[in-house]
Write a protein that holds these residues in place. Sequence first.
Motif: not given
Length: 203
Positions: A2, A49-51, A53-54, A57
């Motif tokens: 991570t 999107y990085e943090y 997802g969508d 999320g």
Amino acid sequence: MTQQITARGQRRRQALLDAATHTFLQHGYARTTLDMIIAEAGGSRRSLYEYFGDKRGLFSAIITHHAHKMVHDIRNLEVDDLPAQEGLELLGHAFVKALTDPINLELYRLLIAEGAAFAELGETVYAAGPQFLQEQLQLYLQCLHDRGQLPGPSPSDHAARQFFGMVKADFQLCALLVPSQLPDETAITAHIRSCVTLLLNNR
């Protein structure tokens, strides 16, 4: 492995959470778009999107964030050195305040409305919120009993659920359905005090 989020990244992530919370509450889940959230928070779709997802999320992250915040605020109350009556009243007040907090109420409505599509999220929030608080209160009640401040037999596994249910009364339901009829702070305080007195004197 991570990746560690930088302080700047944490601020950007929190800004997206705050903007998404406001947007979901204003427009609902179905009508909210990621573009709306990005327009309010700034940043980019790539960061979102990085943090998260969508959109799904992001919604899950919002609900989980507020559930953890509620638990964190209650857990941080310093009750260990207080007399049992004061400590339990303080916990009761924090619990009712969390249940009737306007943002928590609106998020609760959203979660119930979208519950069929977010079954696992409901389980996660219950475990991290109500269930965890009941377990922590059970430990506190046992500590009070061990100190001789909680009379009667050792508190059962259901003691915390019974106490929270008694303190909660119909306040959350009232705040959801007829907020104008929610009792004022004085009445809520008197109710919580009587619940604690009942617990301490009638076991």
